[in-house]
Motif scaffolding. Structure first.
Motif, PDB file in Angstrom:
ATOM      1  N   LEU A 179     121.707  59.606  55.999  1.00 13.56           N
ATOM      2  CA  LEU A 179     120.477  60.091  56.613  1.00 13.56           C
ATOM      3  C   LEU A 179     119.449  60.457  55.558  1.00 13.56           C
ATOM      4  CD1 LEU A 179     121.878  62.311  59.501  1.00 13.56           C
ATOM      5  CD2 LEU A 179     120.670  60.143  59.722  1.00 13.56           C
ATOM      6  N   ARG A 180     119.890  61.132  54.504  1.00 14.75           N
ATOM      7  CA  ARG A 180     118.959  61.488  53.429  1.00 14.75           C
ATOM      8  C   ARG A 180     118.436  60.251  52.732  1.00 14.75           C
ATOM      9  NH1 ARG A 180     122.712  65.801  52.291  1.00 14.75           N
ATOM     10  NH2 ARG A 180     123.659  64.523  50.660  1.00 14.75           N
ATOM     11  N   GLY A 181     119.312  59.267  52.529  1.00 18.80           N
ATOM     12  CA  GLY A 181     118.886  58.040  51.855  1.00 18.80           C
ATOM     13  C   GLY A 181     117.860  57.263  52.665  1.00 18.80           C
ATOM     14  N   VAL A 182     118.102  57.119  53.953  1.00 28.20           N
ATOM     15  CA  VAL A 182     117.168  56.410  54.814  1.00 28.20           C
ATOM     16  C   VAL A 182     115.838  57.149  54.874  1.00 28.20           C
ATOM     17  CG1 VAL A 182     116.716  55.670  57.188  1.00 28.20           C
ATOM     18  CG2 VAL A 182     118.983  55.349  56.200  1.00 28.20           C
ATOM     19  N   ALA A 183     115.905  58.468  55.048  1.00 27.04           N
ATOM     20  CA  ALA A 183     114.681  59.263  55.136  1.00 27.04           C
ATOM     21  C   ALA A 183     113.888  59.195  53.830  1.00 27.04           C
ATOM     22  CB  ALA A 183     115.023  60.705  55.471  1.00 27.04           C
ATOM     23  N   ALA A 184     114.582  59.305  52.696  1.00 22.57           N
ATOM     24  CA  ALA A 184     113.897  59.269  51.403  1.00 22.57           C
ATOM     25  C   ALA A 184     113.242  57.916  51.170  1.00 22.57           C
ATOM     26  CB  ALA A 184     114.890  59.570  50.281  1.00 22.57           C
ATOM     27  N   THR A 185     113.952  56.843  51.503  1.00 25.60           N
ATOM     28  CA  THR A 185     113.387  55.496  51.355  1.00 25.60           C
ATOM     29  C   THR A 185     112.158  55.330  52.231  1.00 25.60           C
ATOM     30  OG1 THR A 185     115.568  54.564  50.863  1.00 25.60           O
ATOM     31  CG2 THR A 185     113.861  53.036  51.584  1.00 25.60           C
ATOM     32  N   THR A 186     112.288  55.753  53.485  1.00 26.09           N
ATOM     33  CA  THR A 186     111.182  55.624  54.433  1.00 26.09           C
ATOM     34  C   THR A 186     109.951  56.387  53.969  1.00 26.09           C
ATOM     35  OG1 THR A 186     112.727  55.371  56.279  1.00 26.09           O
ATOM     36  CG2 THR A 186     110.472  56.009  56.820  1.00 26.09           C
ATOM     37  N   PHE A 187     110.130  57.654  53.660  1.00 26.44           N
ATOM     38  CA  PHE A 187     108.991  58.492  53.292  1.00 26.44           C
ATOM     39  C   PHE A 187     108.360  58.041  51.972  1.00 26.44           C
ATOM     40  CE2 PHE A 187     111.294  61.997  55.799  1.00 26.44           C
ATOM     41  CZ  PHE A 187     110.745  61.530  56.979  1.00 26.44           C
ATOM     42  N   SER A 188     109.164  57.566  51.034  1.00 24.00           N
ATOM     43  CA  SER A 188     108.628  57.117  49.747  1.00 24.00           C
ATOM     44  C   SER A 188     107.724  55.896  49.930  1.00 24.00           C
ATOM     45  CB  SER A 188     109.767  56.781  48.784  1.00 24.00           C
ATOM     46  OG  SER A 188     110.547  57.920  48.501  1.00 24.00           O
ATOM     47  N   ILE A 189     108.219  54.911  50.673  1.00 25.63           N
ATOM     48  CA  ILE A 189     107.426  53.695  50.888  1.00 25.63           C
ATOM     49  C   ILE A 189     106.167  54.007  51.686  1.00 25.63           C
ATOM     50  CG2 ILE A 189     107.419  51.422  51.994  1.00 25.63           C
ATOM     51  CD1 ILE A 189     110.399  51.230  51.346  1.00 25.63           C
ATOM     52  N   GLU A 190     106.314  54.839  52.715  1.00 21.38           N
ATOM     53  CA  GLU A 190     105.151  55.194  53.523  1.00 21.38           C
ATOM     54  C   GLU A 190     104.131  55.978  52.710  1.00 21.38           C
ATOM     55  OE1 GLU A 190     107.288  55.381  57.938  1.00 21.38           O
ATOM     56  OE2 GLU A 190     106.795  57.235  56.871  1.00 21.38           O
ATOM     57  N   ALA A 191     104.582  56.849  51.825  1.00 21.91           N
ATOM     58  CA  ALA A 191     103.667  57.649  51.013  1.00 21.91           C
ATOM     59  C   ALA A 191     102.867  56.771  50.055  1.00 21.91           C
ATOM     60  CB  ALA A 191     104.453  58.707  50.229  1.00 21.91           C
ATOM     61  N   VAL A 192     103.538  55.845  49.393  1.00 18.90           N
ATOM     62  CA  VAL A 192     102.846  54.945  48.466  1.00 18.90           C
ATOM     63  C   VAL A 192     101.849  54.071  49.220  1.00 18.90           C
ATOM     64  CG1 VAL A 192     103.147  53.016  46.874  1.00 18.90           C
ATOM     65  CG2 VAL A 192     104.742  54.937  46.810  1.00 18.90           C
ATOM     66  N   THR A 193     102.268  53.542  50.358  1.00 19.19           N
ATOM     67  CA  THR A 193     101.380  52.704  51.176  1.00 19.19           C
ATOM     68  C   THR A 193     100.167  53.488  51.630  1.00 19.19           C
ATOM     69  OG1 THR A 193     103.295  51.442  51.980  1.00 19.19           O
ATOM     70  CG2 THR A 193     101.239  51.235  53.221  1.00 19.19           C
TER      71      THR A 193
END
Length: 434
Positions: A115-129
């Motif tokens: 859950l932490r891995g999925v959330a971190a990946t999601t938020f990181s990509i969304e933040a950069v975008t």
């Protein structure tokens, strides 16, 4: 799996109730139950819309839509990844080793770490975008800082979650010649469509492709073939169409051919008017939408790995091989049966949905098939007939969006978990094929 379905239905129900509130719509605009339900389902699944997001909903309504998109994408991605872990003992040793390395255990720590891995990946990509979009909208389009930040956040979430919702009446057609906007959103959609297992493996072994699992290789190869093939097809069919690519210069034509192939893989944004596209382009897009993106991703469709397993099965049959092989490994017969089941059920659902809507509307077959495939593939592309369909047709699309979002992964996981060995075999008899 029941929890996956229940969680999705709860998200849709909550979003529907919030969108029915007067504050969710612009002043003087009324929202019917069907419009709220359709929007909530479409946002949670990343699919079609029956009203224009930018003109019908207030800022509160847009935030509800954005939240539904985020929860739908993150919840589905997380659920799919966890279901993948549940059946990982049947998926190969490498994925198990990578999972064990990441989680340090095979107990309850798995769930928390994934859950932490999925959330971190999601938020990181969304933040950069969001940051890139904010900078572009603020500096080049004179948007106020607050508005640019809001637009960047909204479109980064809908892009990564392959939703296709935009806060412009013409979606992204106004940015058709802007490579920064188009490529940024396209890249975010690709990353969201590859799937967490692939992103997870690339994170650990990006420089050692020889060690990649069959799943990662299949996903990347299939995604690449469909991406390039789709772009070439769109360019060839729409190059001289004055209503789509024909009005653009050479760079714009290449850019939007690529973007058309990306968004057809369930991202759902459009920088050209599909209502004016050639019927052959609609058919090509139907195929891309039906296949969709990677497993355990924010994308829909029957999934790239399903398509690739069937592709390798055809090659094996043409060669006369008695096993299906790929990348130096043998594809299990169970995986082949599951792929056939998912693909055929997907075709059956699209056919039934198309026939159902054709019986109550006067629209052409290519238009209805496009809408149905877009709904089942949770894409969001439209020829513009969604709002014109009668109530029955719109409810059919709602059901298709629900089935398209939770159906393929639920079915695939159910088939995997129900796998069993029989202690006997029946006498063999070969029927005539073909």
């Amino acid at each position: 799996m029941k929890l996956v379905v229940l969680g999705f239905l709860v998200t849709v129900s909550a979003a529907t109730v919030l969108l029915l509130l007067p504050v969710a719509a612009e002043p003087g605009v009324d929202t019917t139950f069907r419009e709220a339900l359709f929007t909530a389902t479409g946002a949670s699944s990343g699919a079609l819309a029956v009203v224009d997001t930018s003109t019908h909903w207030s800022t509160f309504g847009e935030v509800v839509v954005m939240t539904a998109v985020a929860l739908g994408g993150l919840g589905f991605m997380t659920s799919a990844s966890l279901l993948g872990l549940l059946v990982s003992r049947r998926l190969g040793l490498r994925i198990q080793v990578l999972t064990a390395t990441e989680t340090q255990s095979l107990g309850l720590g798995d769930v928390r770490r994934v859950l932490r891995g999925v959330a971190a990946t999601t938020f990181s990509i969304e933040a950069v975008t969001a940051l890139v979009l904010f900078g572009r909208l603020w500096s080049e389009y004179d948007e106020p800082v607050g508005r640019a930040a809001y637009l960047g956040l909204f479109h980064s979430i809908t892009a990564f979650n392959n939703a296709g919702y935009a806060l412009y009446p013409d979606n992204l057609m106004g940015f058709a010649t802007d490579p920064v906007i188009i490529l940024t959103i396209g890249l975010a959609a690709i990353l969201g469509g590859l799937g967490f297992p692939v992103l997870f493996e690339l994170r650990h072994e990006l420089r050692t492709p020889r060690t990649w699992s069959m799943h990662t290789r299949m996903t990347l190869l299939g995604y690449g073939i469909l991406l390039v093939g789709g772009a070439v097809a769109v360019a060839a069919l729409e190059w001289r169409n004055p209503a789509t690519l024909g009005q653009l210069g050479y760079p714009g034509k290449v850019l939007n051919s690529f973007f058309g192939s990306v968004t057809a893989r369930t991202a759902g944004f459009n920088a050209i008017d599909y209502g004016q596209a050639d019927p052959a382009t609609l058919v090509v897009t139907d195929v891309l939408m039906f296949i969709g993106g990677g497993s355990a991703s924010t994308a829909g469709g029957i999934k790239v790995t399903t398509f690739m397993i069937l592709f390798f099965a055809i090659i094996a049959e043409a060669r006369g091989d008695d096993t299906v092989d790929a990348f130096g490994r043998q594809v299990p017969h169970t995986a082949l049966r599951q792929a056939v089941a998912v693909a055929l059920l997907g075709i059956a659902i699209v056919v039934i949905g198309t026939l159902s809507i054709l019986t109550v509307s006067d629209h052409s077959l290519d238009q209805v098939l496009f809408e149905v495939t877009s709904a089942f593939g949770t894409v969001g592309l439209s020829t513009g007939i969604t709002a014109q369909l009668p109530a029955f047709g719109q409810y059919v699309l709602i059901i298709l969006m629900l089935v398209g979002r939770i159906g393929p992964i639920t079915l695939a996981s159910a088939l995997a978990l129900r796998e069993r060995r029989r202690l006997y075999r029946l006498p063999e008899e070969r029927p005539i094929v073909g």
